[in-house]
Motif scaffolding. Structure first.
Motif, PDB file in Angstrom:
ATOM      1  N   MET A  19       0.851  -1.184   0.000  1.00 53.60           N
ATOM      2  CA  MET A  19       0.000   0.000   0.000  1.00 53.60           C
ATOM      3  C   MET A  19       0.893   1.243   0.000  1.00 53.60           C
ATOM      4  O   MET A  19       1.753   1.388   0.862  1.00 53.60           O
ATOM      5  N   PRO A  20       0.727   2.147  -0.981  1.00 55.04           N
ATOM      6  CA  PRO A  20       1.562   3.356  -1.048  1.00 55.04           C
ATOM      7  C   PRO A  20       1.371   4.255   0.185  1.00 55.04           C
ATOM      8  O   PRO A  20       0.275   4.331   0.731  1.00 55.04           O
ATOM      9  N   LEU A  21       2.432   4.921   0.584  1.00 54.75           N
ATOM     10  CA  LEU A  21       2.339   5.915   1.655  1.00 54.75           C
ATOM     11  C   LEU A  21       1.575   7.133   1.162  1.00 54.75           C
ATOM     12  O   LEU A  21       0.755   7.700   1.873  1.00 54.75           O
ATOM     13  N   LEU A  22       1.830   7.534  -0.083  1.00 53.44           N
ATOM     14  CA  LEU A  22       1.156   8.679  -0.692  1.00 53.44           C
ATOM     15  C   LEU A  22       0.596   8.261  -2.038  1.00 53.44           C
ATOM     16  O   LEU A  22       1.332   7.739  -2.881  1.00 53.44           O
ATOM     17  N   GLN A  23      -0.691   8.465  -2.231  1.00 54.00           N
ATOM     18  CA  GLN A  23      -1.356   8.121  -3.487  1.00 54.00           C
ATOM     19  C   GLN A  23      -2.143   9.338  -3.959  1.00 54.00           C
ATOM     20  O   GLN A  23      -3.049   9.799  -3.264  1.00 54.00           O
ATOM     21  N   VAL A  24      -1.777   9.882  -5.101  1.00 58.39           N
ATOM     22  CA  VAL A  24      -2.463  11.034  -5.690  1.00 58.39           C
ATOM     23  C   VAL A  24      -3.126  10.557  -6.972  1.00 58.39           C
ATOM     24  O   VAL A  24      -2.455   9.986  -7.844  1.00 58.39           O
ATOM     25  N   ASN A  25      -4.447  10.766  -7.080  1.00 62.12           N
ATOM     26  CA  ASN A  25      -5.200  10.326  -8.249  1.00 62.12           C
ATOM     27  C   ASN A  25      -6.001  11.476  -8.835  1.00 62.12           C
ATOM     28  O   ASN A  25      -6.818  12.079  -8.135  1.00 62.12           O
ATOM     29  N   ASN A  26      -5.742  11.762 -10.100  1.00 58.93           N
ATOM     30  CA  ASN A  26      -6.514  12.750 -10.860  1.00 58.93           C
ATOM     31  C   ASN A  26      -6.622  14.096 -10.148  1.00 58.93           C
ATOM     32  O   ASN A  26      -7.693  14.712 -10.136  1.00 58.93           O
ATOM     33  N   LEU A  27      -5.532  14.543  -9.556  1.00 64.18           N
ATOM     34  CA  LEU A  27      -5.517  15.825  -8.851  1.00 64.18           C
ATOM     35  C   LEU A  27      -5.625  16.972  -9.843  1.00 64.18           C
ATOM     36  O   LEU A  27      -4.858  17.062 -10.806  1.00 64.18           O
ATOM     37  N   SER A  28      -6.591  17.837  -9.631  1.00 69.45           N
ATOM     38  CA  SER A  28      -6.739  19.071 -10.392  1.00 69.45           C
ATOM     39  C   SER A  28      -6.940  20.207  -9.407  1.00 69.45           C
ATOM     40  O   SER A  28      -7.610  20.038  -8.390  1.00 69.45           O
ATOM     41  N   VAL A  29      -6.333  21.355  -9.705  1.00 71.86           N
ATOM     42  CA  VAL A  29      -6.438  22.522  -8.840  1.00 71.86           C
ATOM     43  C   VAL A  29      -6.790  23.732  -9.693  1.00 71.86           C
ATOM     44  O   VAL A  29      -6.086  24.054 -10.655  1.00 71.86           O
ATOM     45  N   GLN A  30      -7.875  24.381  -9.327  1.00 77.01           N
ATOM     46  CA  GLN A  30      -8.298  25.611 -10.001  1.00 77.01           C
ATOM     47  C   GLN A  30      -8.083  26.774  -9.046  1.00 77.01           C
ATOM     48  O   GLN A  30      -8.505  26.733  -7.895  1.00 77.01           O
ATOM     49  N   LEU A  31      -7.393  27.798  -9.531  1.00 75.94           N
ATOM     50  CA  LEU A  31      -7.123  28.995  -8.737  1.00 75.94           C
ATOM     51  C   LEU A  31      -7.929  30.164  -9.293  1.00 75.94           C
ATOM     52  O   LEU A  31      -8.134  30.261 -10.502  1.00 75.94           O
ATOM     53  N   GLN A  32      -8.325  31.061  -8.424  1.00 78.70           N
ATOM     54  CA  GLN A  32      -9.015  32.281  -8.848  1.00 78.70           C
ATOM     55  C   GLN A  32      -7.960  33.351  -9.119  1.00 78.70           C
ATOM     56  O   GLN A  32      -7.094  33.586  -8.294  1.00 78.70           O
ATOM     57  N   THR A  33      -8.038  33.958 -10.282  1.00 77.27           N
ATOM     58  CA  THR A  33      -7.112  35.024 -10.645  1.00 77.27           C
ATOM     59  C   THR A  33      -7.917  36.274 -11.001  1.00 77.27           C
ATOM     60  O   THR A  33      -9.146  36.223 -11.074  1.00 77.27           O
ATOM     61  N   GLN A  34      -7.230  37.363 -11.240  1.00 81.63           N
ATOM     62  CA  GLN A  34      -7.911  38.597 -11.632  1.00 81.63           C
ATOM     63  C   GLN A  34      -8.623  38.451 -12.977  1.00 81.63           C
ATOM     64  O   GLN A  34      -9.597  39.123 -13.240  1.00 81.63           O
ATOM     65  N   ARG A  35      -8.135  37.539 -13.793  1.00 86.40           N
ATOM     66  CA  ARG A  35      -8.761  37.281 -15.096  1.00 86.40           C
ATOM     67  C   ARG A  35      -9.857  36.217 -15.017  1.00 86.40           C
ATOM     68  O   ARG A  35     -10.459  35.894 -16.030  1.00 86.40           O
ATOM     69  N   GLY A  36     -10.047  35.642 -13.848  1.00 80.95           N
ATOM     70  CA  GLY A  36     -11.019  34.565 -13.690  1.00 80.95           C
ATOM     71  C   GLY A  36     -10.333  33.276 -13.295  1.00 80.95           C
ATOM     72  O   GLY A  36      -9.140  33.260 -12.994  1.00 80.95           O
ATOM     73  N   PRO A  37     -11.070  32.174 -13.280  1.00 85.60           N
ATOM     74  CA  PRO A  37     -10.497  30.902 -12.843  1.00 85.60           C
ATOM     75  C   PRO A  37      -9.415  30.390 -13.798  1.00 85.60           C
ATOM     76  O   PRO A  37      -9.514  30.561 -15.009  1.00 85.60           O
ATOM     77  N   ALA A  38      -8.379  29.780 -13.217  1.00 88.20           N
ATOM     78  CA  ALA A  38      -7.291  29.195 -14.006  1.00 88.20           C
ATOM     79  C   ALA A  38      -7.023  27.788 -13.485  1.00 88.20           C
ATOM     80  O   ALA A  38      -6.867  27.582 -12.280  1.00 88.20           O
TER      81      ALA A  38
END
Length: 101
Positions: free
Chosen positions: A1-20
């Motif tokens: 069993m992995p110590l760290l498992q990351v699956n399909n991670l997506s991150v959206q940030l809010q910017t002055q131009r809108g979401p990125a």
């Protein structure tokens, strides 16, 4: 069993131009005792990926996917729960280690 498992991670940030969309569908796993390096061009999402593992993103961020550390889901975990892990079980050395340590 992995110590760290990351699956399909997506991150959206809010910017002055809108979401990125700063991170798109990143997946990897790390076994206990292994080392993982994130490499890529400037602006490709390495730091945002690492910050998301620690729960250090701005409150306006939208994180989707799964981050499991020692079989515990971190995405959506409250700050108090993350504080129990930070420093004790999981940590991050920032880009300038000589000034961080």
């Amino acid at each position: 069993m992995p110590l760290l498992q990351v699956n399909n991670l997506s991150v959206q940030l809010q910017t002055q131009r809108g979401p990125a969309l700063a991170v798109r569908d990143v997946s990897f796993s790390l076994e206990r005792g292994q080392t993982l390096g994130l490499i890529g061009e400037s602006g490709c999402g390495k730091s945002i990926t690492a910050l998301s593992l620690m729960g250090f993103l701005p409150e306006s961020s939208v994180v989707s996917g799964s981050i499991r550390f020692d079989q515990q889901e971190l995405v959506g975990r409250d700050d108090a729960g993350l504080r129990q892990l930070r420093g004790n079980r999981i940590g991050m050395i920032f880009q300038e280690p000589m000034t961080a340590l």
